[in-house]
Design a protein around this motif. Structure first.
Motif, PDB file in Angstrom:
ATOM      1  N   SER A   1     -39.767  -9.673  -6.908  1.00 47.19           N
ATOM      2  CA  SER A   1     -39.263 -10.790  -6.394  1.00 47.19           C
ATOM      3  C   SER A   1     -40.278 -11.983  -6.234  1.00 47.19           C
ATOM      4  O   SER A   1     -41.280 -11.949  -6.618  1.00 47.19           O
ATOM      5  N   ILE A   2     -39.837 -13.257  -5.874  1.00 52.83           N
ATOM      6  CA  ILE A   2     -40.761 -14.247  -5.439  1.00 52.83           C
ATOM      7  C   ILE A   2     -41.186 -14.180  -3.928  1.00 52.83           C
ATOM      8  O   ILE A   2     -42.206 -14.833  -3.448  1.00 52.83           O
ATOM      9  N   LEU A   3     -40.564 -13.374  -3.179  1.00 52.57           N
ATOM     10  CA  LEU A   3     -40.891 -12.905  -1.758  1.00 52.57           C
ATOM     11  C   LEU A   3     -41.476 -11.826  -1.469  1.00 52.57           C
ATOM     12  O   LEU A   3     -41.160 -10.836  -2.200  1.00 52.57           O
ATOM     13  N   ARG A   4     -42.554 -11.861  -0.715  1.00 51.25           N
ATOM     14  CA  ARG A   4     -43.182 -10.589  -0.219  1.00 51.25           C
ATOM     15  C   ARG A   4     -42.335  -9.431   0.114  1.00 51.25           C
ATOM     16  O   ARG A   4     -41.334  -9.882   0.979  1.00 51.25           O
ATOM     17  N   PRO A   5     -42.552  -8.288   0.120  1.00 56.38           N
ATOM     18  CA  PRO A   5     -42.087  -7.170   0.734  1.00 56.38           C
ATOM     19  C   PRO A   5     -42.093  -7.481   2.326  1.00 56.38           C
ATOM     20  O   PRO A   5     -42.857  -7.986   2.814  1.00 56.38           O
ATOM     21  N   ARG A   6     -40.981  -6.944   2.886  1.00 58.64           N
ATOM     22  CA  ARG A   6     -40.631  -7.078   4.324  1.00 58.64           C
ATOM     23  C   ARG A   6     -40.735  -8.898   4.761  1.00 58.64           C
ATOM     24  O   ARG A   6     -40.897  -8.949   5.671  1.00 58.64           O
ATOM     25  N   GLY A   7     -40.435  -9.573   3.802  1.00 56.51           N
ATOM     26  CA  GLY A   7     -40.247 -11.046   4.062  1.00 56.51           C
ATOM     27  C   GLY A   7     -38.896 -11.248   4.540  1.00 56.51           C
ATOM     28  O   GLY A   7     -37.915 -10.483   4.457  1.00 56.51           O
ATOM     29  N   THR A   8     -38.585 -12.571   4.832  1.00 58.37           N
ATOM     30  CA  THR A   8     -37.051 -13.010   5.172  1.00 58.37           C
ATOM     31  C   THR A   8     -36.855 -14.242   4.275  1.00 58.37           C
ATOM     32  O   THR A   8     -37.654 -15.185   3.983  1.00 58.37           O
ATOM     33  N   ILE A   9     -35.662 -14.033   3.789  1.00 56.28           N
ATOM     34  CA  ILE A   9     -34.848 -15.205   3.221  1.00 56.28           C
ATOM     35  C   ILE A   9     -34.246 -16.062   4.354  1.00 56.28           C
ATOM     36  O   ILE A   9     -33.170 -15.653   4.913  1.00 56.28           O
ATOM     37  N   TRP A  10     -34.557 -17.402   4.500  1.00 59.01           N
ATOM     38  CA  TRP A  10     -34.116 -18.095   5.561  1.00 59.01           C
ATOM     39  C   TRP A  10     -32.978 -19.016   4.801  1.00 59.01           C
ATOM     40  O   TRP A  10     -33.060 -19.682   3.873  1.00 59.01           O
ATOM     41  N   ILE A  11     -31.834 -18.870   5.530  1.00 53.35           N
ATOM     42  CA  ILE A  11     -30.514 -19.655   5.051  1.00 53.35           C
ATOM     43  C   ILE A  11     -30.497 -20.990   5.708  1.00 53.35           C
ATOM     44  O   ILE A  11     -30.303 -20.996   6.930  1.00 53.35           O
ATOM     45  N   ASP A  12     -30.550 -22.110   5.076  1.00 53.83           N
ATOM     46  CA  ASP A  12     -30.253 -23.512   5.649  1.00 53.83           C
ATOM     47  C   ASP A  12     -28.944 -23.599   5.558  1.00 53.83           C
ATOM     48  O   ASP A  12     -28.031 -24.001   4.560  1.00 53.83           O
ATOM     49  N   ALA A  13     -28.183 -23.611   6.798  1.00 57.37           N
ATOM     50  CA  ALA A  13     -26.693 -23.421   7.168  1.00 57.37           C
ATOM     51  C   ALA A  13     -26.302 -25.087   7.450  1.00 57.37           C
ATOM     52  O   ALA A  13     -25.035 -25.303   7.731  1.00 57.37           O
ATOM     53  N   GLY A  14     -27.137 -25.990   6.931  1.00 60.52           N
ATOM     54  CA  GLY A  14     -26.742 -27.285   7.260  1.00 60.52           C
ATOM     55  C   GLY A  14     -25.592 -28.019   6.579  1.00 60.52           C
ATOM     56  O   GLY A  14     -24.620 -28.722   7.175  1.00 60.52           O
ATOM     57  N   SER A  15     -25.406 -27.296   5.278  1.00 60.10           N
ATOM     58  CA  SER A  15     -23.836 -27.783   4.426  1.00 60.10           C
ATOM     59  C   SER A  15     -23.149 -26.634   4.587  1.00 60.10           C
ATOM     60  O   SER A  15     -22.074 -26.661   3.692  1.00 60.10           O
ATOM     61  N   TRP A  16     -23.076 -25.529   5.392  1.00 52.96           N
ATOM     62  CA  TRP A  16     -22.323 -24.397   5.439  1.00 52.96           C
ATOM     63  C   TRP A  16     -21.103 -24.722   6.084  1.00 52.96           C
ATOM     64  O   TRP A  16     -20.824 -25.261   6.999  1.00 52.96           O
TER      65      TRP A  16
ATOM     66  N   LEU B   1     -28.356  -6.196  -3.263  1.00 55.00           N
ATOM     67  CA  LEU B   1     -28.395  -5.644  -1.674  1.00 55.00           C
ATOM     68  C   LEU B   1     -29.307  -4.360  -2.125  1.00 55.00           C
ATOM     69  O   LEU B   1     -30.031  -4.352  -0.994  1.00 55.00           O
ATOM     70  N   THR B   2     -29.078  -3.604  -2.923  1.00 55.91           N
ATOM     71  CA  THR B   2     -30.032  -2.437  -3.140  1.00 55.91           C
ATOM     72  C   THR B   2     -31.510  -2.736  -3.362  1.00 55.91           C
ATOM     73  O   THR B   2     -32.421  -2.226  -2.569  1.00 55.91           O
ATOM     74  N   ALA B   3     -31.680  -3.576  -3.977  1.00 58.34           N
ATOM     75  CA  ALA B   3     -33.132  -4.126  -4.360  1.00 58.34           C
ATOM     76  C   ALA B   3     -33.666  -4.923  -3.209  1.00 58.34           C
ATOM     77  O   ALA B   3     -34.724  -4.770  -2.765  1.00 58.34           O
ATOM     78  N   MET B   4     -32.984  -5.340  -2.292  1.00 59.63           N
ATOM     79  CA  MET B   4     -33.186  -5.913  -0.651  1.00 59.63           C
ATOM     80  C   MET B   4     -33.747  -4.594   0.032  1.00 59.63           C
ATOM     81  O   MET B   4     -34.861  -4.741   0.624  1.00 59.63           O
ATOM     82  N   VAL B   5     -32.894  -3.776   0.017  1.00 60.22           N
ATOM     83  CA  VAL B   5     -33.464  -2.451   0.791  1.00 60.22           C
ATOM     84  C   VAL B   5     -34.876  -2.050   0.008  1.00 60.22           C
ATOM     85  O   VAL B   5     -35.601  -1.636   0.868  1.00 60.22           O
ATOM     86  N   VAL B   6     -34.856  -1.925  -1.134  1.00 58.34           N
ATOM     87  CA  VAL B   6     -36.146  -1.175  -1.866  1.00 58.34           C
ATOM     88  C   VAL B   6     -37.383  -2.172  -1.284  1.00 58.34           C
ATOM     89  O   VAL B   6     -38.364  -1.700  -1.038  1.00 58.34           O
ATOM     90  N   ASP B   7     -37.165  -3.593  -1.258  1.00 62.21           N
ATOM     91  CA  ASP B   7     -38.208  -4.280  -0.898  1.00 62.21           C
ATOM     92  C   ASP B   7     -38.401  -4.524   0.646  1.00 62.21           C
ATOM     93  O   ASP B   7     -39.206  -5.311   1.250  1.00 62.21           O
ATOM     94  N   GLU B   8     -37.444  -4.145   1.429  1.00 59.50           N
ATOM     95  CA  GLU B   8     -37.253  -4.358   2.770  1.00 59.50           C
ATOM     96  C   GLU B   8     -37.275  -5.497   3.129  1.00 59.50           C
ATOM     97  O   GLU B   8     -37.685  -6.351   4.097  1.00 59.50           O
ATOM     98  N   LEU B   9     -36.263  -6.312   2.578  1.00 58.35           N
ATOM     99  CA  LEU B   9     -36.305  -7.784   2.759  1.00 58.35           C
ATOM    100  C   LEU B   9     -35.242  -7.903   3.966  1.00 58.35           C
ATOM    101  O   LEU B   9     -34.440  -7.148   4.374  1.00 58.35           O
ATOM    102  N   ARG B  10     -35.373  -9.139   4.520  1.00 56.50           N
ATOM    103  CA  ARG B  10     -34.367  -9.666   5.612  1.00 56.50           C
ATOM    104  C   ARG B  10     -33.565 -11.054   5.407  1.00 56.50           C
ATOM    105  O   ARG B  10     -34.330 -11.704   4.540  1.00 56.50           O
ATOM    106  N   ILE B  11     -32.403 -11.370   6.028  1.00 54.13           N
ATOM    107  CA  ILE B  11     -31.921 -12.544   5.821  1.00 54.13           C
ATOM    108  C   ILE B  11     -31.840 -13.028   7.324  1.00 54.13           C
ATOM    109  O   ILE B  11     -30.948 -12.437   8.232  1.00 54.13           O
ATOM    110  N   ALA B  12     -32.221 -14.373   7.595  1.00 60.45           N
ATOM    111  CA  ALA B  12     -31.659 -14.853   8.769  1.00 60.45           C
ATOM    112  C   ALA B  12     -31.328 -16.636   8.743  1.00 60.45           C
ATOM    113  O   ALA B  12     -31.843 -16.943   7.373  1.00 60.45           O
TER     114      ALA B  12
END
Length: 585
Positions: free
Chosen positions: A468-483, A363-374
């Protein structure tokens, strides 16, 4: 080239020696003026100059000042103690610097760093939790500083990321050239990563990160510009709308400034939204209302009290989804569950405490990279795909945005048509595919299943680096189909092989169940923060009131102890300089 040797005199101030070892300074052809051991104010500018003929017709002045500077500073250690160390800086802004620590090589810096004398430096939650961060210790910490050039009176604040852009050096860095200089992978970070910080008497500051402080802003307000700029940035990222209810969870050091930033942005935009402070004590609630909150709500004391002043917030009968946006400023991982329960649209995380939280270890690394989750939206046709592509953004140097697909589901045809889709099973393996990608060597977006370890692997695929493999300020998109909802709270880092339920945690459950967005931010625009403070006398007075305790630089241990105490909102360490002693601005 003329070489000046600089050292610290017996009184702790900078003094100089000429080539023969006499204390003093040589100006042009003047004789050396002996100074003994006493300090003196350096004449601005204090460069050694010589001229060369350019093209045989013009004399070109070349500014080159090489110096050696020795001083003692408090090193912060991995066991949270301090130890005095001797530092030696040698070099110049034009040629680069060599830093030695206790006589051994410590750090080599290229050109673009200017020597400044520290006047004061604030203690923040990142300083208190520095031992949890993934950067080597010991180090001179401290990044909320006010400083000036030795012998000069103009005060500066310093933006903390020492990127190529901040140093004013040319490079082929895709991050610096692509508008993401604060995420340059080759940067050092003042007082946090490698670069000695403001709890020492001198710093080397990136030349384009040095921002003059207006006369209207006193030093005991300027020392809070770094966190105030960070909170303004967080407000801009979330952009509260008309009629929103916005909560600030745990306002103290950073949170009070966030309340002030929200109130200032509300006034500037002419958009009304409610600001509510979620606090543990009435006095903090009343203070939050002075900073611009419309009301405050008390939360109960934690069931498991920690030594930190920012203990977890708990509520035996918590309310659910009663705020559009919740800002978590507690600096405590246990408070995140409270924020996730109370938010119905977005949780914005400002804390860099370096510990697992909400089912994620990064989570701290996410803040450092300014990432989002949606949550991944439903995309069935070209119109929906175009809308999704606009949300993902396009920083990669490819014709279409790059979307990495690590989810177990099939890629919808509409997404395949709108993106450059890279499929795979391992974030670490896929990371190598971006090395030769034109532009930014990262994915614009990543899609994964609702599993905590998969999200962690995107943020930090390898434990050996911070890439990361994701650019700074990018979003990790959660596929909730099997959630499906978790039947138990996950304990990050504990492998319970008897339980077959996949690890998710509170964050991913909230994202999937409520379509909650998780956003983060860190550094902000110092100039915008200074302009706002310079124009608003009432805001300056409120910000000044946050500093409840001040300590001499020799009392760094006491300053940290007090900063952890509930009795303290903000502690500041002052260095014994003429500017600090005058304090008349």
């Amino acid at each position: 080239m003329v070489l000046d040797f600089w050292q610290i005199g017996a009184d702790g101030r900078i003094c100089a020696q000429d080539e023969s070892g006499q204390n003093g300074i040589r100006r042009g052809q003047d004789d050396v003026t002996p100074r003994g051991a006493a300090h003196f104010d350096l004449p601005p500018p204090c460069y050694k100059m010589h001229t060369e003929t350019a093209g045989g017709t013009a004399a070109v002045p070349i500014k080159t000042t090489l110096m050696e500077l020795r001083f003692e500073a408090p090193d912060y250690r991995a066991d949270t103690t301090f130890e005095s160390a001797e530092y030696e800086l040698s070099g110049s802004e034009e040629t680069g610097w060599t830093i030695q620590r206790n006589g051994a090589p410590y750090l080599e810096l290229g050109p673009g760093y200017r020597l400044l004398e520290t006047e004061r430096c604030g203690v923040c939650s990142t300083d208190l939790d520095r031992h949890f961060l993934p950067f080597p210790l010991p180090q001179v910490t401290g990044h909320e500083l006010v400083a000036h050039a030795p012998g000069a009176s103009q005060r500066y604040v310093v933006e903390i990321n020492a990127s190529h852009e901040a140093r004013g050096v040319e490079s082929d860095c895709a991050f610096c050239n692509g508008g993401l200089a604060t995420h340059c992978p080759e940067r050092t970070v003042l007082g946090i990563h490698a670069l000695p910080g403001g709890f020492g008497p001198y710093v080397l500051a990136p030349v384009h990160a040095i921002i003059p402080v207006p006369d209207a802003v006193p030093s005991d307000v300027a020392v809070l510009v770094e966190p105030f700029a960070a909170t303004l940035h967080g407000v801009h990222v979330t952009a509260p709308s008309e009629g929103d209810r916005v909560a600030v969870l745990g306002p103290r050091r950073l949170g009070m400034l966030l309340v002030a930033a929200l109130a200032a942005e509300r006034s500037r935009r002419g958009v009304h939204f409610d600001i509510v402070a979620l606090v543990r004590r009435d006095e903090l609630g009343r203070l939050a209302m002075r900073f611009g909150a419309d009301s405050y709500e008390l939360t109960e004391q934690p069931k498991h009290t920690q030594s930190s002043a920012d203990s977890q917030l708990a509520d035996p009968q918590p309310r659910e989804s009663d705020f559009d946006i919740v800002f978590d400023t507690t600096g405590n991982p246990d408070a995140l569950d409270h924020a996730l329960r109370r938010a119905r649209r977005e949780v914005h995380i400002k804390s860099t405490h370096g510990r697992p939280a909400g089912g994620l270890t990064t989570l701290t690394a996410m803040v450092v990279d300014e990432l989002r989750i949606a949550r991944l939206p439903r995309v069935t046709d070209s119109s929906e795909a175009a809308e999704f592509a606009a949300r993902v953004g396009h920083f990669a140097g490819t014709e279409r945005p790059v979307l990495t697909w690590l989810a177990s589901s099939a890629v919808p045809d509409a997404i395949s048509d709108a993106f450059e889709v890279i499929r795979g099973d391992s974030a670490l393996v896929l990371r190598d595919t971006f090395e030769d990608q034109p532009g930014l060597p990262r994915a614009d977006g990543v899609v994964v299943d609702a599993l905590g370890p998969e999200v962690d692997a995107i943020v930090r695929p390898s434990p050996d680096d911070e890439c990361s493999i994701l650019r700074p300020r990018g979003t990790i998109w959660i596929d909730a189909g099997s959630w499906s909802p978790s039947s138990r709270k996950e304990t990050v880092g504990i492998d319970d092989s008897s339980d077959s339920e996949p690890p998710r945690g509170a964050i991913l459950d909230a994202v999937c169940a409520k379509d909650l967005r998780i956003s983060t931010s860190r550094c902000g625009d110092f100039q915008a923060a200074l302009d706002l403070l310079a124009a608003d006398a009432a805001l300056r007075d409120r910000v000044r009131g946050l500093v409840t305790h001040q300590f001499d630089s020799t009392q760094i241990v006491d300053a940290f102890a007090m900063a952890r105490s509930p009795a303290c909102i903000k502690a500041v360490v002052r260095h014994d300089t003429d500017s600090a002693k005058a304090d008349a601005r």
